[in-house]
Design a protein around this motif. Structure first.
Motif, PDB file in Angstrom:
ATOM      1  N   ARG A  34       0.835  -1.209   0.000  1.00  0.00           N
ATOM      2  CA  ARG A  34       0.000   0.000   0.000  1.00  0.00           C
ATOM      3  C   ARG A  34       0.870   1.260   0.000  1.00  0.00           C
ATOM      4  N   VAL A  35       1.864   1.274   0.881  1.00  0.00           N
ATOM      5  CA  VAL A  35       2.760   2.434   0.956  1.00  0.00           C
ATOM      6  C   VAL A  35       3.467   2.623  -0.374  1.00  0.00           C
ATOM      7  N   GLY A  36       3.960   1.554  -0.951  1.00  0.00           N
ATOM      8  CA  GLY A  36       4.650   1.636  -2.243  1.00  0.00           C
ATOM      9  C   GLY A  36       3.746   2.125  -3.355  1.00  0.00           C
ATOM     10  N   MET A  37       2.517   1.622  -3.396  1.00  0.00           N
ATOM     11  CA  MET A  37       1.563   2.034  -4.421  1.00  0.00           C
ATOM     12  C   MET A  37       1.284   3.527  -4.309  1.00  0.00           C
ATOM     13  N   LEU A  38       0.990   4.002  -3.103  1.00  0.00           N
ATOM     14  CA  LEU A  38       0.695   5.417  -2.926  1.00  0.00           C
ATOM     15  C   LEU A  38       1.921   6.287  -3.175  1.00  0.00           C
ATOM     16  N   THR A  39       3.103   5.790  -2.837  1.00  0.00           N
ATOM     17  CA  THR A  39       4.330   6.539  -3.089  1.00  0.00           C
ATOM     18  C   THR A  39       4.557   6.711  -4.589  1.00  0.00           C
ATOM     19  N   GLU A  40       4.296   5.676  -5.354  1.00  0.00           N
ATOM     20  CA  GLU A  40       4.437   5.791  -6.810  1.00  0.00           C
ATOM     21  C   GLU A  40       3.391   6.724  -7.400  1.00  0.00           C
ATOM     22  N   MET A  41       2.176   6.690  -6.862  1.00  0.00           N
ATOM     23  CA  MET A  41       1.102   7.530  -7.375  1.00  0.00           C
ATOM     24  C   MET A  41       1.240   8.986  -6.939  1.00  0.00           C
ATOM     25  N   PRO A  43       4.406  10.870  -5.635  1.00  0.00           N
ATOM     26  CA  PRO A  43       5.807  10.990  -5.225  1.00  0.00           C
ATOM     27  C   PRO A  43       6.132  12.260  -4.444  1.00  0.00           C
ATOM     28  N   ASP A  44       5.230  13.225  -4.452  1.00  0.00           N
ATOM     29  CA  ASP A  44       5.457  14.470  -3.725  1.00  0.00           C
ATOM     30  C   ASP A  44       5.127  14.354  -2.237  1.00  0.00           C
ATOM     31  N   LEU A  45       4.477  13.271  -1.820  1.00  0.00           N
ATOM     32  CA  LEU A  45       4.112  13.096  -0.420  1.00  0.00           C
ATOM     33  C   LEU A  45       5.228  12.400   0.354  1.00  0.00           C
ATOM     34  N   ASP A  46       5.367  12.751   1.623  1.00  0.00           N
ATOM     35  CA  ASP A  46       6.338  12.051   2.463  1.00  0.00           C
ATOM     36  C   ASP A  46       5.635  10.894   3.194  1.00  0.00           C
ATOM     37  N   TYR A  47       6.407  10.113   3.936  1.00  0.00           N
ATOM     38  CA  TYR A  47       5.876   8.913   4.584  1.00  0.00           C
ATOM     39  C   TYR A  47       4.735   9.249   5.545  1.00  0.00           C
ATOM     40  N   ARG A  48       4.879  10.317   6.297  1.00  0.00           N
ATOM     41  CA  ARG A  48       3.844  10.711   7.250  1.00  0.00           C
ATOM     42  C   ARG A  48       2.532  10.993   6.520  1.00  0.00           C
ATOM     43  N   GLU A  49       2.609  11.683   5.407  1.00  0.00           N
ATOM     44  CA  GLU A  49       1.418  11.998   4.628  1.00  0.00           C
ATOM     45  C   GLU A  49       0.799  10.754   4.004  1.00  0.00           C
ATOM     46  N   ILE A  50       1.655   9.833   3.558  1.00  0.00           N
ATOM     47  CA  ILE A  50       1.160   8.564   3.016  1.00  0.00           C
ATOM     48  C   ILE A  50       0.398   7.810   4.102  1.00  0.00           C
ATOM     49  N   CYS A  51       0.942   7.774   5.321  1.00  0.00           N
ATOM     50  CA  CYS A  51       0.260   7.093   6.430  1.00  0.00           C
ATOM     51  C   CYS A  51      -1.063   7.763   6.749  1.00  0.00           C
ATOM     52  N   PRO A  76      -0.339  25.413   1.326  1.00  0.00           N
ATOM     53  CA  PRO A  76       1.100  25.328   1.195  1.00  0.00           C
ATOM     54  C   PRO A  76       1.710  24.266   2.100  1.00  0.00           C
ATOM     55  N   HIS A  77       0.931  23.679   2.997  1.00  0.00           N
ATOM     56  CA  HIS A  77       1.494  22.768   3.987  1.00  0.00           C
ATOM     57  C   HIS A  77       1.557  21.320   3.515  1.00  0.00           C
ATOM     58  N   LYS A  78       1.176  21.048   2.313  1.00  0.00           N
ATOM     59  CA  LYS A  78       1.171  19.697   1.772  1.00  0.00           C
ATOM     60  C   LYS A  78       0.370  18.748   2.642  1.00  0.00           C
ATOM     61  N   THR A  79      -0.707  19.224   3.249  1.00  0.00           N
ATOM     62  CA  THR A  79      -1.554  18.361   4.059  1.00  0.00           C
ATOM     63  C   THR A  79      -2.341  17.465   3.123  1.00  0.00           C
ATOM     64  N   ALA A  80      -2.254  16.171   3.342  1.00  0.00           N
ATOM     65  CA  ALA A  80      -2.920  15.213   2.470  1.00  0.00           C
ATOM     66  C   ALA A  80      -4.371  15.016   2.900  1.00  0.00           C
ATOM     67  N   ALA A  81      -5.235  14.950   1.920  1.00  0.00           N
ATOM     68  CA  ALA A  81      -6.639  14.672   2.189  1.00  0.00           C
ATOM     69  C   ALA A  81      -7.093  13.621   1.200  1.00  0.00           C
ATOM     70  N   ALA A  82      -7.952  12.709   1.651  1.00  0.00           N
ATOM     71  CA  ALA A  82      -8.421  11.650   0.765  1.00  0.00           C
ATOM     72  C   ALA A  82      -9.838  11.964   0.298  1.00  0.00           C
ATOM     73  N   ALA A  83     -10.065  11.746  -0.964  1.00  0.00           N
ATOM     74  CA  ALA A  83     -11.415  11.815  -1.472  1.00  0.00           C
ATOM     75  C   ALA A  83     -12.119  10.542  -1.019  1.00  0.00           C
ATOM     76  N   ALA A  84     -13.390  10.451  -1.225  1.00  0.00           N
ATOM     77  CA  ALA A  84     -14.129   9.277  -0.774  1.00  0.00           C
ATOM     78  C   ALA A  84     -13.550   8.027  -1.416  1.00  0.00           C
ATOM     79  N   THR A  85     -13.271   7.045  -0.596  1.00  0.00           N
ATOM     80  CA  THR A  85     -12.774   5.770  -1.101  1.00  0.00           C
ATOM     81  C   THR A  85     -13.741   4.688  -0.713  1.00  0.00           C
ATOM     82  N   LYS A  86     -13.830   3.687  -1.560  1.00  0.00           N
ATOM     83  CA  LYS A  86     -14.749   2.585  -1.315  1.00  0.00           C
ATOM     84  C   LYS A  86     -14.050   1.291  -1.671  1.00  0.00           C
TER      85      LYS A  86
END
Length: 89
Positions: A34-41, A43-51, A76-86
């Motif tokens: 999962r981490v690898g998939m999201l990192t490839e999709m 690449p601008d996010l860091d590990y904390r944001e991926i988690c 500007p803070h690169k805060t990650a947000a997820a759209a609805a996932t199912k």
């Protein structure tokens, strides 16, 4: 569900990491995938944001590749947000 062949060394790495983090070998492998998939999709996010994305996706029913592409970051803070996932994780 299928069978994934991995090297003996990777299996040992999964065993060690899984034991240290109280996960099964399969759960550890899935986490790394999962981490690898999201990192490839994303690449601008860091590990904390991926988690954070993984946690948000789980709260919304699990990570689904068809919806993972809709994950966005806000400046500007690169805060990650997820759209609805199912779907299943």
């Amino acid at each position: 569900m299928g069978i994934v062949k991995i090297s003996d060394q990777m299996h040992e790495n999964l065993r060690v990491a899984g034991t240290a983090l109280s996960r099964s070998i399969n759960a550890q492998a899935e986490h790394w995938m999962r981490v690898g998939m999201l990192t490839e999709m994303h690449p601008d996010l860091d590990y904390r944001e991926i988690c954070q994305l993984l946690i948000q996706a789980e709260l919304n029913g699990g990570l689904d590749l068809t919806n993972a592409a809709t994950l966005v970051t806000t400046a500007p803070h690169k805060t990650a947000a997820a759209a609805a996932t199912k779907g299943r994780h």
